[in-house]
Each structure stands twice: as C-alpha cells, then as structure tokens.
Design a protein around this motif. Structure first.
Motif, PDB file in Angstrom:
ATOM      1  N   GLU A   1       0.240  -0.297  -2.468  1.00  0.00           N
ATOM      2  CA  GLU A   1      -0.676   0.353  -3.400  1.00  0.00           C
ATOM      3  C   GLU A   1      -2.103   0.279  -2.857  1.00  0.00           C
ATOM      4  O   GLU A   1      -2.593  -0.799  -2.518  1.00  0.00           O
ATOM      5  CB  GLU A   1      -0.623  -0.338  -4.766  1.00  0.00           C
TER       6      GLU A   1
ATOM      7  N   GLU B   1       5.418   4.781  -0.086  1.00  0.00           N
ATOM      8  CA  GLU B   1       6.820   4.371  -0.142  1.00  0.00           C
ATOM      9  C   GLU B   1       7.320   4.247   1.286  1.00  0.00           C
ATOM     10  O   GLU B   1       7.343   5.217   2.044  1.00  0.00           O
ATOM     11  CB  GLU B   1       7.625   5.392  -0.936  1.00  0.00           C
TER      12      GLU B   1
ATOM     13  N   ARG C   1      -1.257   8.769  -7.442  1.00  0.00           N
ATOM     14  CA  ARG C   1      -1.104   8.499  -8.874  1.00  0.00           C
ATOM     15  C   ARG C   1      -2.270   9.062  -9.677  1.00  0.00           C
ATOM     16  O   ARG C   1      -2.113   9.486 -10.818  1.00  0.00           O
ATOM     17  CB  ARG C   1      -0.985   6.991  -9.108  1.00  0.00           C
TER      18      ARG C   1
ATOM     19  N   HIS D   1      -3.273  -2.803   4.845  1.00  0.00           N
ATOM     20  CA  HIS D   1      -3.999  -2.579   3.592  1.00  0.00           C
ATOM     21  C   HIS D   1      -5.121  -3.609   3.493  1.00  0.00           C
ATOM     22  O   HIS D   1      -4.866  -4.811   3.524  1.00  0.00           O
ATOM     23  CB  HIS D   1      -3.024  -2.718   2.418  1.00  0.00           C
TER      24      HIS D   1
ATOM     25  N   GLY E   1      -6.025   1.183  -3.938  1.00  0.00           N
ATOM     26  CA  GLY E   1      -6.843   1.532  -5.093  1.00  0.00           C
ATOM     27  C   GLY E   1      -8.317   1.618  -4.754  1.00  0.00           C
ATOM     28  O   GLY E   1      -8.721   1.627  -3.584  1.00  0.00           O
TER      29      GLY E   1
ATOM     30  N   CYS F   1     -11.004   4.456   0.062  1.00  0.00           N
ATOM     31  CA  CYS F   1     -10.746   4.993  -1.278  1.00  0.00           C
ATOM     32  C   CYS F   1     -11.915   4.694  -2.215  1.00  0.00           C
ATOM     33  O   CYS F   1     -12.201   3.534  -2.517  1.00  0.00           O
ATOM     34  CB  CYS F   1      -9.459   4.384  -1.844  1.00  0.00           C
TER      35      CYS F   1
ATOM     36  N   SER G   1      -5.838   6.382  -6.903  1.00  0.00           N
ATOM     37  CA  SER G   1      -4.917   5.402  -6.325  1.00  0.00           C
ATOM     38  C   SER G   1      -3.806   6.127  -5.579  1.00  0.00           C
ATOM     39  O   SER G   1      -3.438   7.260  -5.899  1.00  0.00           O
ATOM     40  CB  SER G   1      -4.316   4.499  -7.411  1.00  0.00           C
TER      41      SER G   1
ATOM     42  N   VAL H   1       6.603  -1.074  -1.945  1.00  0.00           N
ATOM     43  CA  VAL H   1       5.591  -0.023  -2.049  1.00  0.00           C
ATOM     44  C   VAL H   1       4.206  -0.642  -1.825  1.00  0.00           C
ATOM     45  O   VAL H   1       3.897  -1.715  -2.328  1.00  0.00           O
ATOM     46  CB  VAL H   1       5.654   0.656  -3.433  1.00  0.00           C
TER      47      VAL H   1
ATOM     48  N   ALA I   1       0.063   5.358  -3.574  1.00  0.00           N
ATOM     49  CA  ALA I   1       1.192   4.467  -3.325  1.00  0.00           C
ATOM     50  C   ALA I   1       1.970   4.974  -2.113  1.00  0.00           C
ATOM     51  O   ALA I   1       2.276   6.169  -2.031  1.00  0.00           O
ATOM     52  CB  ALA I   1       2.101   4.391  -4.546  1.00  0.00           C
TER      53      ALA I   1
END
Length: 301
Positions: free
Chosen positions: A66, A58, A87, A135, A68, A50, A54, A64, A56
């Motif tokens: 995230e 689910e 987002r 992540h 960014g 990324c 951003s 959740v 997210a």
C-alpha cells in the motif's frame, strides 16, 4: 508501471536520462490497472512521490503493498507486480530513469556523497532483493522531502526530485533505518500511540471541519492533556501547528493539481473566508495562493 498509463505529452526531461510527469487529479482515476509482465531484463527505474490518494500493488507471491500520502514507491522493470489498484485518485510526481543515460547526472552527486550509485549494479541488486519494489513509508525524511517539494516553484521541482532520489539511494545503501518509522513504544504506551495515529488520520480526512482539542479528545477517549502531550512526543510539534501545516500543504497541492477556486480550496481545508486563508498561506509560503498557483502553472512542465 504508472508511466504505462501516463500520456507521453505530460513528461518533461529534467536531466539526462531522467523524466518527470506531474500527475494531476483525474489522470489516474480509481480502478484496476494491469501491469505488463514478462520484462526479464533490468532497463529502467520508476519512482512515485505520492501527494494524495492511495495505490495498492498486487504482487505475485507477497502481500499487497500500500502506497499512501507522503510515501514513495521505488520500482524497477524486474518487479513482480501483477496489477495496480488506485483506491483514490492520485496526485504526485512520477519519475522515470534510464540508468545508462542518467549515469553522468548521478555520478556527479555521488562524488560528493561518497556512497551509493544509481548505475553501479548495487541499486539493481537491491531492487531484485525486494522483488523490484521498495516502499518508503511516511517518515521524518519523507515528510521533510514532501514539505520542501510542495514549497518549490514548479520549474524547480524536477531538479529537487533528482537530488532526493540520489539521497534516497544513498540512505538505502548506508543508513536504511532513517527511512523507517523507528519509534518504539512500551506495551503500556501502545494503545495511546495507536489512538494518536488515528487522530492524525481523522484530521487528514476532515480538514474541512472545525477541529478542536476537546472534541478530538472526547472522540478518541483521551484527556486533552494526554492528547497534546502524546502528540508532541510522537510528532515533535503541537497538534495545532501540525494541523495548520497539513492544511496549508494540502491547499498547496490543490492549487497545483486541481481547478478548484481559491475559495473552494480554503473551505476544503477548514477556512471560512479567503482573507483568513490568504494570511495563513502567505505566512507559510511567502506569497498569496493566487500567485502560488500562477508559479505552479502546469504549462511550465
């Protein structure tokens, strides 16, 4: 997941079994994106580097997740993600890997590293243990990776991503702590550490404005000396050096992923004139913004 919403024509083969899509502004607009369910067998991996925006995720039973700026998402077809929520409009690189077809590519790299393998079952087991999603947060390793990625000519970025993916799996296998923000603060330091982080977030969101130590200190209730010293402790460089680097890095991403003029980009990262912006950009990247944009022409991909 992301690849389900990216057009086939935007993908480029960068190695056997590895495809890359350069996600430009507007390809994935803010909104909710359902994720296909019921894929029971492991058949592929997907990574998202990324650069801006951003995302997210689910998930079925977990909180959740995230993703960014300067963060990486590593997923498999066995993930428990139900929906994705964009987002802010995303830019970055999506990498799709077929483990069987990519075996030879990665085995060559791992013969040097000696640990970790994309195709030996360990990676699939690791992802299953994380419900198919890992992540990688903003950390020293990811910052260095993104910095180099944004500096490379467009035609070399795909090969660099392959190398960094191999390194990522190697580190997950051998030294996972290197992929975390491991700074530990004493209780009395926690407040100022949190404030320094908020300063960074604020600067990221207001790069088009004139930012000064005195104004930032006043806004975040820190003395100028404390701000400068704590910032250097946390980020390893003076605040003005960090800001210059992030401004030029953001400009480089806009040159690659947007149709904004050089003047508009210069102004969006805090430079009043193109000439001033050109000098700083050339000092960092070794070429003018216009030449950088030509080298990063998406038609190469």
């Amino acid at each position: 997941m992301l690849m389900d919403y990216l057009e086939e024509g935007c993908w480029r083969l960068v190695a056997d079994g590895v495809q890359m899509c350069k996600i430009t502004a507007g390809q994935l607009t803010p909104g909710l994106y359902p994720v296909e369910s019921g894929r029971a067998e492991q058949s592929g991996y997907e990574l998202f580097f990324c650069l801006s925006g951003s995302l997210a995720l689910e998930r079925k039973d977990d909180p959740v997740m995230e993703i960014g700026t300067q963060e990486i998402l590593f997923t498999s077809d066995t993930s428990d993600v139900r929906t994705m929520v964009v987002r802010e409009a995303l830019t970055g690189y999506c990498i799709a890997i077929d483990p069987a077809e990519a075996r030879a590519t990665f085995e060559t790299i791992y013969r040097v590293l000696g640990h970790g393998d994309l195709c030996d079952g360990w990676t699939a087991h690791m992802l299953r243990a994380h419900d198919g999603c890992i992540h990688i947060p903003d950390c020293n390793w990811s910052r260095a990776a993104f910095s180099a990625l944004c500096s490379l000519p467009c035609q070399e970025q795909g090969h660099y991503c392959v190398f960094k993916i191999a390194e990522l799996i190697y580190l997950l296998h051998t030294h996972p702590a290197l992929l975390e923000n491991t700074s530990v603060y004493l209780p009395e330091q926690a407040y100022s550490a949190n404030n320094i982080h908020r300063v960074c977030v604020y600067m990221e969101e207001h790069m088009d404005e004139k930012l000064t130590i005195s104004e930032l200190s006043r806004q975040f209730h820190l003395s100028p000396t404390a701000l400068k010293n704590r910032f250097r402790e946390m980020y390893g460089q003076p605040i003005h050096s960090w800001l210059l680097h992030r401004r030029v890095q953001k400009a480089a991403a806009l040159l690659q992923f947007s149709k904004m003029t050089v003047l508009q980009i210069a102004q969006s990262v805090g430079y009043e004139s193109v000439s001033q912006f050109n000098v700083v950009f050339k000092r960092v990247y070794g070429m003018s913004p216009s030449n950088y944009r030509k080298m990063s022409d998406t038609r190469i991909i």
